[in-house]
Design a protein around this motif. Structure first.
Motif, PDB file in Angstrom:
ATOM      1  N   HIS A  37       0.834  -1.202   0.000  1.00  0.00           N
ATOM      2  CA  HIS A  37       0.000   0.000   0.000  1.00  0.00           C
ATOM      3  C   HIS A  37       0.871   1.256   0.000  1.00  0.00           C
ATOM      4  CE1 HIS A  37      -3.327  -2.613   0.426  1.00  0.00           C
ATOM      5  NE2 HIS A  37      -3.241  -2.809   1.730  1.00  0.00           N
ATOM      6  N   ALA A  38       1.980   1.238   0.778  1.00  0.00           N
ATOM      7  CA  ALA A  38       2.882   2.390   0.808  1.00  0.00           C
ATOM      8  C   ALA A  38       3.575   2.571  -0.537  1.00  0.00           C
ATOM      9  CB  ALA A  38       3.915   2.208   1.923  1.00  0.00           C
ATOM     10  N   ILE A  39       3.958   1.466  -1.168  1.00  0.00           N
ATOM     11  CA  ILE A  39       4.609   1.538  -2.479  1.00  0.00           C
ATOM     12  C   ILE A  39       3.633   2.093  -3.516  1.00  0.00           C
ATOM     13  CG2 ILE A  39       5.695   0.199  -4.311  1.00  0.00           C
ATOM     14  CD1 ILE A  39       6.473  -1.833  -2.039  1.00  0.00           C
ATOM     15  N   ARG A  40       2.414   1.547  -3.501  1.00  0.00           N
ATOM     16  CA  ARG A  40       1.400   2.001  -4.464  1.00  0.00           C
ATOM     17  C   ARG A  40       1.100   3.483  -4.274  1.00  0.00           C
ATOM     18  NH1 ARG A  40      -4.017   2.406  -3.841  1.00  0.00           N
ATOM     19  NH2 ARG A  40      -3.936   1.221  -1.900  1.00  0.00           N
ATOM     20  N   ALA A  41       0.996   3.928  -3.015  1.00  0.00           N
ATOM     21  CA  ALA A  41       0.694   5.331  -2.754  1.00  0.00           C
ATOM     22  C   ALA A  41       1.817   6.250  -3.240  1.00  0.00           C
ATOM     23  CB  ALA A  41       0.464   5.537  -1.257  1.00  0.00           C
ATOM     24  N   THR A  42       3.044   5.748  -3.202  1.00  0.00           N
ATOM     25  CA  THR A  42       4.194   6.546  -3.629  1.00  0.00           C
ATOM     26  C   THR A  42       4.320   6.594  -5.138  1.00  0.00           C
ATOM     27  OG1 THR A  42       5.382   5.959  -1.605  1.00  0.00           O
ATOM     28  CG2 THR A  42       6.708   6.777  -3.444  1.00  0.00           C
ATOM     29  N   LEU A  43       4.078   5.467  -5.795  1.00  0.00           N
ATOM     30  CA  LEU A  43       4.400   5.346  -7.214  1.00  0.00           C
ATOM     31  C   LEU A  43       3.237   5.626  -8.149  1.00  0.00           C
ATOM     32  CD1 LEU A  43       6.604   2.126  -7.107  1.00  0.00           C
ATOM     33  CD2 LEU A  43       7.371   4.493  -7.330  1.00  0.00           C
ATOM     34  N   ARG A  44       2.087   5.026  -7.888  1.00  0.00           N
ATOM     35  CA  ARG A  44       1.011   5.083  -8.879  1.00  0.00           C
ATOM     36  C   ARG A  44      -0.337   5.046  -8.183  1.00  0.00           C
ATOM     37  NH1 ARG A  44       1.435   0.577 -13.259  1.00  0.00           N
ATOM     38  NH2 ARG A  44      -0.238   1.823 -14.113  1.00  0.00           N
ATOM     39  N   ALA A  45      -0.934   6.202  -8.007  1.00  0.00           N
ATOM     40  CA  ALA A  45      -2.221   6.248  -7.323  1.00  0.00           C
ATOM     41  C   ALA A  45      -3.295   5.480  -8.088  1.00  0.00           C
ATOM     42  CB  ALA A  45      -2.658   7.698  -7.121  1.00  0.00           C
ATOM     43  N   GLN A  46      -3.130   5.349  -9.419  1.00  0.00           N
ATOM     44  CA  GLN A  46      -4.160   4.683 -10.220  1.00  0.00           C
ATOM     45  C   GLN A  46      -4.042   3.167 -10.184  1.00  0.00           C
ATOM     46  OE1 GLN A  46      -1.546   6.242 -11.392  1.00  0.00           O
ATOM     47  NE2 GLN A  46      -0.931   5.610 -13.449  1.00  0.00           N
ATOM     48  N   LEU A  47      -2.960   2.626  -9.601  1.00  0.00           N
ATOM     49  CA  LEU A  47      -2.817   1.179  -9.506  1.00  0.00           C
ATOM     50  C   LEU A  47      -3.866   0.624  -8.561  1.00  0.00           C
ATOM     51  CD1 LEU A  47      -0.814  -1.083 -10.471  1.00  0.00           C
ATOM     52  CD2 LEU A  47       0.298  -0.813  -8.254  1.00  0.00           C
ATOM     53  N   LYS A  48      -4.511  -0.463  -8.947  1.00  0.00           N
ATOM     54  CA  LYS A  48      -5.573  -1.010  -8.106  1.00  0.00           C
ATOM     55  C   LYS A  48      -5.013  -1.457  -6.758  1.00  0.00           C
ATOM     56  CE  LYS A  48      -5.332  -5.854  -9.580  1.00  0.00           C
ATOM     57  NZ  LYS A  48      -6.089  -6.985 -10.149  1.00  0.00           N
ATOM     58  N   PRO A  49      -5.828  -1.444  -5.699  1.00  0.00           N
ATOM     59  CA  PRO A  49      -5.346  -1.879  -4.386  1.00  0.00           C
ATOM     60  C   PRO A  49      -4.730  -3.272  -4.459  1.00  0.00           C
ATOM     61  CG  PRO A  49      -7.516  -0.894  -4.201  1.00  0.00           C
ATOM     62  CD  PRO A  49      -7.228  -1.023  -5.669  1.00  0.00           C
ATOM     63  N   LEU A 194      10.318  12.363  -3.215  1.00  0.00           N
ATOM     64  CA  LEU A 194      11.660  11.838  -2.970  1.00  0.00           C
ATOM     65  C   LEU A 194      11.773  11.270  -1.561  1.00  0.00           C
ATOM     66  CD1 LEU A 194      13.985  14.415  -4.760  1.00  0.00           C
ATOM     67  CD2 LEU A 194      12.675  12.505  -5.696  1.00  0.00           C
ATOM     68  N   PHE A 195      11.163  11.941  -0.590  1.00  0.00           N
ATOM     69  CA  PHE A 195      11.185  11.419   0.782  1.00  0.00           C
ATOM     70  C   PHE A 195      10.459  10.077   0.855  1.00  0.00           C
ATOM     71  CE2 PHE A 195       9.084  10.794   4.837  1.00  0.00           C
ATOM     72  CZ  PHE A 195      10.153  10.841   5.717  1.00  0.00           C
ATOM     73  N   ARG A 196       9.293   9.998   0.236  1.00  0.00           N
ATOM     74  CA  ARG A 196       8.528   8.743   0.288  1.00  0.00           C
ATOM     75  C   ARG A 196       9.269   7.609  -0.416  1.00  0.00           C
ATOM     76  NH1 ARG A 196       2.018   8.839  -0.425  1.00  0.00           N
ATOM     77  NH2 ARG A 196       1.525   9.313   1.746  1.00  0.00           N
ATOM     78  N   TYR A 197       9.923   7.921  -1.539  1.00  0.00           N
ATOM     79  CA  TYR A 197      10.654   6.859  -2.217  1.00  0.00           C
ATOM     80  C   TYR A 197      11.837   6.397  -1.364  1.00  0.00           C
ATOM     81  CZ  TYR A 197      12.332   3.858  -5.873  1.00  0.00           C
ATOM     82  OH  TYR A 197      12.723   2.732  -6.577  1.00  0.00           O
ATOM     83  N   SER A 198      12.508   7.333  -0.717  1.00  0.00           N
ATOM     84  CA  SER A 198      13.565   6.931   0.221  1.00  0.00           C
ATOM     85  C   SER A 198      12.995   6.060   1.329  1.00  0.00           C
ATOM     86  CB  SER A 198      14.233   8.171   0.831  1.00  0.00           C
ATOM     87  OG  SER A 198      15.025   8.857  -0.113  1.00  0.00           O
ATOM     88  N   HIS A 208      18.907  12.751  -1.284  1.00  0.00           N
ATOM     89  CA  HIS A 208      17.533  12.668  -1.771  1.00  0.00           C
ATOM     90  C   HIS A 208      16.521  13.409  -0.892  1.00  0.00           C
ATOM     91  CE1 HIS A 208      19.058   9.792  -4.602  1.00  0.00           C
ATOM     92  NE2 HIS A 208      19.368   8.923  -3.669  1.00  0.00           N
ATOM     93  N   TYR A 209      16.900  13.800   0.325  1.00  0.00           N
ATOM     94  CA  TYR A 209      15.921  14.443   1.206  1.00  0.00           C
ATOM     95  C   TYR A 209      16.497  15.575   2.055  1.00  0.00           C
ATOM     96  CZ  TYR A 209      18.070  11.402   4.720  1.00  0.00           C
ATOM     97  OH  TYR A 209      18.970  10.764   5.538  1.00  0.00           O
ATOM     98  N   ASP A 210      17.812  15.733   2.114  1.00  0.00           N
ATOM     99  CA  ASP A 210      18.464  16.725   2.968  1.00  0.00           C
ATOM    100  C   ASP A 210      19.113  17.773   2.060  1.00  0.00           C
ATOM    101  OD1 ASP A 210      20.139  18.184   4.659  1.00  0.00           O
ATOM    102  OD2 ASP A 210      20.796  16.431   5.811  1.00  0.00           O
ATOM    103  N   LEU A 211      18.371  18.849   1.778  1.00  0.00           N
ATOM    104  CA  LEU A 211      18.843  19.833   0.805  1.00  0.00           C
ATOM    105  C   LEU A 211      20.135  20.524   1.245  1.00  0.00           C
ATOM    106  CD1 LEU A 211      18.373  21.177  -1.907  1.00  0.00           C
ATOM    107  CD2 LEU A 211      16.889  22.846  -0.770  1.00  0.00           C
ATOM    108  N   PRO A 212      20.278  20.966   2.495  1.00  0.00           N
ATOM    109  CA  PRO A 212      21.560  21.571   2.890  1.00  0.00           C
ATOM    110  C   PRO A 212      22.740  20.623   2.690  1.00  0.00           C
ATOM    111  CG  PRO A 212      19.873  22.098   4.502  1.00  0.00           C
ATOM    112  CD  PRO A 212      19.272  21.089   3.571  1.00  0.00           C
ATOM    113  N   TYR A 213      22.544  19.332   2.975  1.00  0.00           N
ATOM    114  CA  TYR A 213      23.631  18.372   2.757  1.00  0.00           C
ATOM    115  C   TYR A 213      23.905  18.203   1.262  1.00  0.00           C
ATOM    116  CZ  TYR A 213      26.194  14.043   2.266  1.00  0.00           C
ATOM    117  OH  TYR A 213      27.137  13.114   1.903  1.00  0.00           O
ATOM    118  N   ALA A 214      22.839  18.029   0.459  1.00  0.00           N
ATOM    119  CA  ALA A 214      23.018  17.813  -0.976  1.00  0.00           C
ATOM    120  C   ALA A 214      23.781  18.971  -1.616  1.00  0.00           C
ATOM    121  CB  ALA A 214      21.670  17.627  -1.658  1.00  0.00           C
ATOM    122  N   HIS A 226      16.103   9.902  -7.355  1.00  0.00           N
ATOM    123  CA  HIS A 226      16.677   8.562  -7.324  1.00  0.00           C
ATOM    124  C   HIS A 226      16.719   7.937  -8.715  1.00  0.00           C
ATOM    125  CE1 HIS A 226      14.514   9.419  -3.586  1.00  0.00           C
ATOM    126  NE2 HIS A 226      15.264   8.548  -2.934  1.00  0.00           N
ATOM    127  N   GLY A 227      17.855   7.287  -9.034  1.00  0.00           N
ATOM    128  CA  GLY A 227      17.921   6.517 -10.268  1.00  0.00           C
ATOM    129  C   GLY A 227      16.880   5.411 -10.318  1.00  0.00           C
TER     130      GLY A 227
END
Length: 302
Positions: A37-49, A194-198, A208-214, A226-227
């Protein structure tokens, strides 16, 4: 994300690195129903449950084996420290440069998976950006049905420069007499994505999530997309276009992409092949300016 075509072999300044060739590792994992569910919510909202025993979209095995290094074993960049399975390479920047995959059998949500990994090669080179080390891994994904996915992963290590210097831009593909653009989609990019994918990969790499560090430590102009996220988006676009998952997929980063700009997903095929094509050339792009990741998807003939 580098173009190493013109790189020449460098003197072997760390002989011990070759000792890591042939090292092996086995991990057990699973994409649980809750994780799906977390992967689906991050990547493709239209993917069926998704629920247990549903087939997983291709590349979802990436989310089955999160790194489990404790906090005191993370480096300052957020990566697990080297010297265990991966060699202790004395270069500070580490990137997933590309990979290739062959898919033999489907994987399912909730199914126990085993990943058998081995280090196939360690190569040192000198390129335009200085010293580089390329590590090639092979990952075989097994279930009780046998081998399901075979993957090659290419990791590159290099020094952090004093300032950001982008690689040469590769032009964005367009339609021509010989080619047809069959996919052209916009994907919004944001700090939240980017945060959710991390999070779904349990990847603590701070670029990928810490702008001052990046910007301050690694000299990037923004958060790095992310690649693997770009590869997943291209895979999903190819799968949707064809109506089925490809049998083979290959990808390679050629230019870093950053959080300030949305991505274009582009798919091109030979104009003579039509919908019966068995190969699709893909890329992510920054508008009409340059490509970010290149990929190819191939389908077996039925």
């Amino acid at each position: 994300m580098l173009d190493d075509k013109n790189s020449d072999p460098a003197p072997h300044h760390t002989p011990d690195l070759s000792d890591w060739i042939g090292r092996r590792e086995r991990l057990h994992g699973c994409v649980t129903e809750q994780a799906s569910h977390a992967i689906r919510a991050t990547l493709r909202a239209q993917l069926k449950p998704t629920s247990n025993a549903d087939p997983m979209p291709p590349l979802w095995h990436w989310y089955a084996f999160p790194p489990t290094a404790p906090m005191n074993e993370l480096g300052t960049d957020g990566h697990p420290k080297l010297g265990g399975f991966l060699p202790p390479i004395p270069l500070e920047r580490r990137m997933w440069a590309g990979g290739s995959l062959e898919f033999y059998q489907p994987l399912y949500v909730g199914e126990p998976l085993e990943r058998r990994s081995s280090i196939m090669n360690v190569v040192e080179k000198n390129g335009a950006s200085g010293a580089m080390v390329f590590v090639t891994l092979r990952h075989d994904i097994f279930t009780d049905k046998g081998l399901c996915v075979r993957e090659q992963q290419d990791i590159v290590y290099l020094d952090i420069p004093d300032q950001f210097s982008p690689p040469p831009s590769k032009p964005v593909p367009t339609a021509s007499l010989d080619t047809e653009v069959v996919i052209d989609q916009a994907v919004p990019i944001s700090e939240a994505l980017l945060f959710r994918y991390s999070a779904i990969t349990f990847n603590a790499h701070r670029i990928h999530y810490d702008l001052p560090y990046a910007k301050g430590a690694e000299k990037y102009p923004g958060l790095v997309v992310h690649g693997p996220l770009q590869a997943q988006l291209l895979m999903d676009a190819a799968r949707t276009w064809a109506g089925k998952a490809p049998s083979r997929f290959k990808f390679r980063g050629v230019h870093p992409m950053f959080h300030q700009n949305d991505l274009r997903l582009i798919g091109v095929q030979s104009a003579s092949e039509g919908q019966a094509a068995r190969k699709l050339t893909l890329c992510t792009a920054l508008g009409d300016q340059h490509q970010g990741m290149q990929a190819t998807a191939e389908w077996e003939e039925e």
